[in-house]
Motif scaffolding. Sequence first.
Motif, short mmCIF file in Angstrom:
data_model
loop_
_atom_site.label_atom_id
_atom_site.label_comp_id
_atom_site.label_asym_id
_atom_site.label_seq_id
_atom_site.Cartn_x
_atom_site.Cartn_y
_atom_site.Cartn_z
N GLY A 58 0.80 -1.22 0.00
CA GLY A 58 0.00 0.00 0.00
C GLY A 58 0.83 1.27 0.00
O GLY A 58 0.31 2.36 -0.22
N LEU A 59 2.11 1.12 0.29
CA LEU A 59 3.04 2.27 0.30
C LEU A 59 4.23 1.93 -0.58
O LEU A 59 5.33 1.66 -0.10
N LYS A 60 4.00 1.92 -1.86
CA LYS A 60 5.05 1.57 -2.82
C LYS A 60 6.12 2.66 -2.83
O LYS A 60 5.81 3.85 -2.95
N GLN A 61 7.37 2.22 -2.70
CA GLN A 61 8.48 3.16 -2.66
C GLN A 61 8.44 4.07 -3.88
O GLN A 61 8.29 3.62 -5.00
N GLY A 62 8.56 5.37 -3.63
CA GLY A 62 8.54 6.37 -4.68
C GLY A 62 7.16 6.94 -4.98
O GLY A 62 7.05 7.97 -5.64
N SER A 63 6.11 6.29 -4.50
CA SER A 63 4.73 6.78 -4.76
C SER A 63 4.42 8.00 -3.90
O SER A 63 5.12 8.29 -2.93
N GLU A 64 3.35 8.69 -4.25
CA GLU A 64 2.91 9.86 -3.47
C GLU A 64 2.52 9.42 -2.05
O GLU A 64 2.82 10.12 -1.08
N GLU A 65 1.87 8.28 -1.90
CA GLU A 65 1.47 7.78 -0.58
C GLU A 65 2.68 7.50 0.29
O GLU A 65 2.64 7.62 1.51
#
Length: 188
Positions: A58-65
């Motif tokens: 749910g918190l993919k590295q590099g994503s906004e989240e």
Amino acid sequence: MTTLPERPNTALLVIDVQNGVMAGAPHRDGVIANINTLIDKARAEDVPVIWVQHSDDGLKQGSEEWQYVPELVRADAEPLVHKLYGDSFEDTELEAVLAERGVGRLVVTGAQTDACVRSTLHGALVRGYDVTLVGDAHTTEDLTAYGAPSPDQVIAHTNLYWKFQTAPGRTAGTVDTTEVTFTPAAVN
């Protein structure tokens, strides 16, 4: 009183205050403001500020989240520890970062109270650290749909039980932002 020899220093730990984690978190703005107050105080007193950043499906590295909330800005010289598990020590370089700085006492802030914050509190205590939780500088998401207590109850319970944690040669406690000092004598 840490059981870690020759580690007289304190560090401020900022755990997972990321966009995806903080989205909809109760008291979000107040918690972030309190963490900013502590960061400013730590920097003014030359206390290390250590940032922890979680990655998962749910918190993919590099994503906004995955990004830290924009209200908190890490200084380039401040370490950033990437993690995959709840306990910030588990399979990370956190222990090495703290040892390099002579840290035996942690002041803990962040999210989520009932997951990564709580796991890290216990992980630190069993590894020999003195650990202070800042009671008004952590939060969690609403998991009542899954049978969990309300976020306010989770936060209140964690603050209460951490206030009374002890272990041989180590101290723990809960204080509010206004009560935080970065000297070991202030541990409650």
